[in-house]
Design a protein around this motif. Structure first.
Motif, PDB file in Angstrom:
ATOM      1  N   GLU A  92       0.835  -1.194   0.000  1.00 59.54           N
ATOM      2  CA  GLU A  92       0.000   0.000   0.000  1.00 59.54           C
ATOM      3  C   GLU A  92       0.875   1.251   0.000  1.00 59.54           C
ATOM      4  OE1 GLU A  92      -3.328   0.206   2.569  1.00 59.54           O
ATOM      5  OE2 GLU A  92      -3.602  -1.969   2.587  1.00 59.54           O
ATOM      6  N   THR A  93       0.486   2.194  -0.823  1.00 61.00           N
ATOM      7  CA  THR A  93       1.263   3.420  -1.017  1.00 61.00           C
ATOM      8  C   THR A  93       1.421   4.205   0.275  1.00 61.00           C
ATOM      9  OG1 THR A  93       0.444   3.527  -3.271  1.00 61.00           O
ATOM     10  CG2 THR A  93       1.421   5.526  -2.388  1.00 61.00           C
ATOM     11  N   ARG A  94       0.402   4.244   1.097  1.00 54.83           N
ATOM     12  CA  ARG A  94       0.473   5.046   2.326  1.00 54.83           C
ATOM     13  C   ARG A  94       1.587   4.580   3.251  1.00 54.83           C
ATOM     14  NH1 ARG A  94      -4.510   2.876   5.957  1.00 54.83           N
ATOM     15  NH2 ARG A  94      -4.539   0.764   5.116  1.00 54.83           N
ATOM     16  N   PHE A  95       1.883   3.284   3.253  1.00 52.31           N
ATOM     17  CA  PHE A  95       2.968   2.801   4.093  1.00 52.31           C
ATOM     18  C   PHE A  95       4.326   2.991   3.411  1.00 52.31           C
ATOM     19  CE2 PHE A  95      -0.640   0.161   5.653  1.00 52.31           C
ATOM     20  CZ  PHE A  95      -0.692   0.697   6.925  1.00 52.31           C
ATOM     21  N   LYS A  96       4.373   2.846   2.113  1.00 48.99           N
ATOM     22  CA  LYS A  96       5.625   3.087   1.386  1.00 48.99           C
ATOM     23  C   LYS A  96       6.043   4.543   1.505  1.00 48.99           C
ATOM     24  CE  LYS A  96       4.348   0.392  -2.335  1.00 48.99           C
ATOM     25  NZ  LYS A  96       4.414   0.000  -3.724  1.00 48.99           N
ATOM     26  N   ALA A  97       5.082   5.460   1.568  1.00 52.97           N
ATOM     27  CA  ALA A  97       5.387   6.885   1.688  1.00 52.97           C
ATOM     28  C   ALA A  97       6.113   7.179   2.997  1.00 52.97           C
ATOM     29  CB  ALA A  97       4.107   7.708   1.592  1.00 52.97           C
ATOM     30  N   LEU A  98       5.765   6.476   4.050  1.00 54.59           N
ATOM     31  CA  LEU A  98       6.428   6.692   5.340  1.00 54.59           C
ATOM     32  C   LEU A  98       7.909   6.327   5.257  1.00 54.59           C
ATOM     33  CD1 LEU A  98       6.289   7.466   8.307  1.00 54.59           C
ATOM     34  CD2 LEU A  98       5.567   5.124   8.815  1.00 54.59           C
ATOM     35  N   VAL A  99       8.231   5.294   4.506  1.00 59.53           N
ATOM     36  CA  VAL A  99       9.628   4.896   4.358  1.00 59.53           C
ATOM     37  C   VAL A  99      10.436   6.012   3.708  1.00 59.53           C
ATOM     38  CG1 VAL A  99      11.193   3.260   3.251  1.00 59.53           C
ATOM     39  CG2 VAL A  99       9.072   2.454   4.241  1.00 59.53           C
ATOM     40  N   LYS A 100       9.847   6.676   2.737  1.00 59.34           N
ATOM     41  CA  LYS A 100      10.539   7.774   2.053  1.00 59.34           C
ATOM     42  C   LYS A 100      10.696   8.982   2.965  1.00 59.34           C
ATOM     43  CE  LYS A 100       9.084   6.402  -2.537  1.00 59.34           C
ATOM     44  NZ  LYS A 100       8.327   6.759  -3.736  1.00 59.34           N
ATOM     45  N   GLN A 101       9.692   9.238   3.804  1.00 59.48           N
ATOM     46  CA  GLN A 101       9.731  10.400   4.678  1.00 59.48           C
ATOM     47  C   GLN A 101      10.593  10.186   5.912  1.00 59.48           C
ATOM     48  OE1 GLN A 101       5.666  11.290   5.600  1.00 59.48           O
ATOM     49  NE2 GLN A 101       5.242  12.122   3.557  1.00 59.48           N
ATOM     50  N   ASN A 102      10.490   9.006   6.501  1.00 59.26           N
ATOM     51  CA  ASN A 102      11.216   8.742   7.745  1.00 59.26           C
ATOM     52  C   ASN A 102      11.509   7.244   7.854  1.00 59.26           C
ATOM     53  OD1 ASN A 102      12.140   8.567  10.388  1.00 59.26           O
ATOM     54  ND2 ASN A 102      10.689  10.077  11.159  1.00 59.26           N
ATOM     55  N   PRO A 103      12.601   6.805   7.219  1.00 57.11           N
ATOM     56  CA  PRO A 103      12.905   5.362   7.185  1.00 57.11           C
ATOM     57  C   PRO A 103      13.084   4.725   8.569  1.00 57.11           C
ATOM     58  CG  PRO A 103      14.356   6.589   5.716  1.00 57.11           C
ATOM     59  CD  PRO A 103      13.560   7.587   6.482  1.00 57.11           C
ATOM     60  N   GLN A 104      13.695   5.439   9.483  1.00 54.25           N
ATOM     61  CA  GLN A 104      13.943   4.876  10.810  1.00 54.25           C
ATOM     62  C   GLN A 104      12.619   4.646  11.553  1.00 54.25           C
ATOM     63  OE1 GLN A 104      16.559   7.149  13.282  1.00 54.25           O
ATOM     64  NE2 GLN A 104      16.391   5.751  15.006  1.00 54.25           N
ATOM     65  N   LEU A 105      11.734   5.633  11.518  1.00 53.13           N
ATOM     66  CA  LEU A 105      10.438   5.490  12.168  1.00 53.13           C
ATOM     67  C   LEU A 105       9.630   4.380  11.502  1.00 53.13           C
ATOM     68  CD1 LEU A 105       8.298   6.406  14.188  1.00 53.13           C
ATOM     69  CD2 LEU A 105       7.574   8.119  12.506  1.00 53.13           C
ATOM     70  N   ALA A 106       9.675   4.309  10.187  1.00 53.24           N
ATOM     71  CA  ALA A 106       8.948   3.269   9.461  1.00 53.24           C
ATOM     72  C   ALA A 106       9.407   1.890   9.911  1.00 53.24           C
ATOM     73  CB  ALA A 106       9.140   3.437   7.959  1.00 53.24           C
ATOM     74  N   GLU A 107      10.695   1.706  10.057  1.00 49.87           N
ATOM     75  CA  GLU A 107      11.232   0.407  10.483  1.00 49.87           C
ATOM     76  C   GLU A 107      10.785   0.071  11.905  1.00 49.87           C
ATOM     77  OE1 GLU A 107      13.023  -3.173   9.959  1.00 49.87           O
ATOM     78  OE2 GLU A 107      12.730  -1.623   8.454  1.00 49.87           O
ATOM     79  N   GLU A 108      10.818   1.060  12.794  1.00 52.44           N
ATOM     80  CA  GLU A 108      10.385   0.835  14.176  1.00 52.44           C
ATOM     81  C   GLU A 108       8.904   0.442  14.230  1.00 52.44           C
ATOM     82  OE1 GLU A 108      11.271   4.245  16.609  1.00 52.44           O
ATOM     83  OE2 GLU A 108      13.353   4.287  15.942  1.00 52.44           O
ATOM     84  N   LEU A 109       8.087   1.152  13.449  1.00 48.26           N
ATOM     85  CA  LEU A 109       6.659   0.861  13.434  1.00 48.26           C
ATOM     86  C   LEU A 109       6.370  -0.516  12.846  1.00 48.26           C
ATOM     87  CD1 LEU A 109       5.257   4.354  12.392  1.00 48.26           C
ATOM     88  CD2 LEU A 109       5.100   3.264  14.640  1.00 48.26           C
ATOM     89  N   MET A 110       7.093  -0.890  11.798  1.00 49.73           N
ATOM     90  CA  MET A 110       6.883  -2.202  11.188  1.00 49.73           C
ATOM     91  C   MET A 110       7.283  -3.321  12.141  1.00 49.73           C
ATOM     92  SD  MET A 110       5.389  -2.175   8.384  1.00 49.73           S
ATOM     93  CE  MET A 110       4.664  -0.696   7.731  1.00 49.73           C
ATOM     94  N   ASN A 111       8.363  -3.121  12.873  1.00 48.23           N
ATOM     95  CA  ASN A 111       8.789  -4.126  13.856  1.00 48.23           C
ATOM     96  C   ASN A 111       7.755  -4.273  14.974  1.00 48.23           C
ATOM     97  OD1 ASN A 111      11.129  -4.701  12.463  1.00 48.23           O
ATOM     98  ND2 ASN A 111      12.364  -3.271  13.635  1.00 48.23           N
ATOM     99  N   ALA A 112       7.228  -3.136  15.436  1.00 43.20           N
ATOM    100  CA  ALA A 112       6.210  -3.176  16.490  1.00 43.20           C
ATOM    101  C   ALA A 112       4.933  -3.850  15.974  1.00 43.20           C
ATOM    102  CB  ALA A 112       5.906  -1.762  16.980  1.00 43.20           C
ATOM    103  N   ALA A 113       4.553  -3.542  14.753  1.00 43.27           N
ATOM    104  CA  ALA A 113       3.350  -4.141  14.174  1.00 43.27           C
ATOM    105  C   ALA A 113       3.526  -5.648  13.984  1.00 43.27           C
ATOM    106  CB  ALA A 113       3.008  -3.470  12.849  1.00 43.27           C
TER     107      ALA A 113
END
Length: 73
Positions: free
Chosen positions: A36-57
């Motif tokens: 989904e594009t909305r989650f891919k957009a987070l990686v572009k904006q803030n890769p570190q936060l995206a990784e933390e959120l994906m690990n928590a999820a």
């Protein structure tokens, strides 16, 4: 999303009223979410936060699946 059924009448038959209809997840939450594009957009904006959120999820998904298995077992 896991699919399950709860039939209280099974309790009267001595069976577990909770039945899981879904198979165990076959891909990680990360692989699912990044379709989904909305989650891919987070990686572009803030890769570190995206990784933390994906690990928590992912951890949350695993814990919930284990709980469902335990309750249905």
């Amino acid at each position: 999303w896991p699919l399950y059924r709860y039939n209280p009448n099974l309790r009267d038959e001595g069976k577990n009223p909770l039945q899981i209809d879904s198979a165990e997840p076959s891909i990680s939450f990360k692989d699912f979410a990044y379709n989904e594009t909305r989650f891919k957009a987070l990686v572009k904006q803030n890769p570190q936060l995206a990784e933390e959120l994906m690990n928590a999820a992912q951890k949350d998904v695993e814990q919930k699946w284990q709980l469902l298995k335990k309750l249905a077992g």
